[in-house]
Motif scaffolding. Structure first.
Motif, PDB file in Angstrom:
ATOM      1  N   ALA A 150       3.056   5.979  -2.785  1.00  0.00           N
ATOM      2  CA  ALA A 150       4.184   6.788  -3.242  1.00  0.00           C
ATOM      3  C   ALA A 150       4.101   7.071  -4.743  1.00  0.00           C
ATOM      4  N   ALA A 151       3.496   6.153  -5.479  1.00  0.00           N
ATOM      5  CA  ALA A 151       3.376   6.323  -6.926  1.00  0.00           C
ATOM      6  C   ALA A 151       2.096   7.050  -7.342  1.00  0.00           C
ATOM      7  N   ASP A 152       1.194   7.276  -6.399  1.00  0.00           N
ATOM      8  CA  ASP A 152      -0.099   7.894  -6.695  1.00  0.00           C
ATOM      9  C   ASP A 152       0.034   9.410  -6.717  1.00  0.00           C
ATOM     10  N   GLU A 153       0.034   9.977  -7.905  1.00  0.00           N
ATOM     11  CA  GLU A 153       0.202  11.428  -8.043  1.00  0.00           C
ATOM     12  C   GLU A 153      -0.986  12.215  -7.511  1.00  0.00           C
ATOM     13  N   SER A 154      -2.145  11.588  -7.384  1.00  0.00           N
ATOM     14  CA  SER A 154      -3.316  12.289  -6.859  1.00  0.00           C
ATOM     15  C   SER A 154      -3.226  12.475  -5.342  1.00  0.00           C
ATOM     16  N   ARG A 155      -2.381  11.723  -4.690  1.00  0.00           N
ATOM     17  CA  ARG A 155      -2.171  11.749  -3.236  1.00  0.00           C
ATOM     18  C   ARG A 155      -3.357  11.215  -2.448  1.00  0.00           C
ATOM     19  N   LEU A 170       0.828  -1.206   0.000  1.00  0.00           N
ATOM     20  CA  LEU A 170       0.000   0.000   0.000  1.00  0.00           C
ATOM     21  C   LEU A 170       0.862   1.256   0.000  1.00  0.00           C
ATOM     22  N   ASN A 171       1.940   1.258   0.771  1.00  0.00           N
ATOM     23  CA  ASN A 171       2.820   2.426   0.803  1.00  0.00           C
ATOM     24  C   ASN A 171       3.543   2.630  -0.521  1.00  0.00           C
ATOM     25  N   LEU A 211      -4.530   8.052  -2.184  1.00  0.00           N
ATOM     26  CA  LEU A 211      -4.231   6.818  -1.455  1.00  0.00           C
ATOM     27  C   LEU A 211      -3.407   7.121  -0.206  1.00  0.00           C
ATOM     28  N   GLY A 212      -2.431   7.993  -0.335  1.00  0.00           N
ATOM     29  CA  GLY A 212      -1.618   8.365   0.822  1.00  0.00           C
ATOM     30  C   GLY A 212      -2.444   9.001   1.917  1.00  0.00           C
ATOM     31  N   ALA A 213      -3.376   9.866   1.534  1.00  0.00           N
ATOM     32  CA  ALA A 213      -4.252  10.515   2.517  1.00  0.00           C
ATOM     33  C   ALA A 213      -5.146   9.483   3.196  1.00  0.00           C
TER      34      ALA A 213
END
Length: 121
Positions: A31-36, A26-27, A38-40
């Motif tokens: 890190a690859a998700d430009e929309s941010r 998931l991390n 998933l990180g949020a």
């Protein structure tokens, strides 16, 4: 349960979860998700949810004088730093293999020993 006992019990569970393949995958994806997004989402369901619980346990220890620290928040940061260090990022970067259960337990025990020296009353 005593705050130190609670942290001692939770430490290997938390570390195992954070260093497991699912969390690492998931991390990597975050890190690859430009929309941010998933990180949020990971932060909201992860650190943003767990940190206040750790802070609350430590706060109880400060109230009863079982622990000594500048604040529960500072001590919670210390606890997590001692427990996790850079292990998760090293797993994400593929420079560290998934640790064994024995390694997890040893790391958690070492982190708790250091935390007790740092914050024990």
């Amino acid at each position: 349960m005593d705050p130190l006992e609670t942290l001692t019990h939770a430490a290997p569970i938390l570390l195992s979860m954070l260093l497991g393949d699912k969390a690492i995958s998931l991390n990597r994806a975050a890190a690859a998700d430009e929309s941010r997004e998933l990180g949020a989402t990971i932060a909201a369901a992860g650190r943003d949810s767990v940190f206040p619980l750790i802070e609350k346990v430590i706060g109880r220890g400060l109230e009863t004088a079982a622990l000594a620290a500048p604040s529960a928040g500072v001590a919670a940061e210390w606890f997590l730093s001692l427990l996790i260090g850079d292990l998760q990022i090293r797993r994400v970067n593929r420079t560290l293999p998934e640790p064994s259960g024995e390694h997890i337990r040893a790391r958690a025990a070492d982190a708790m020993s250091a935390f007790k020296k740092l914050c024990g009353a």
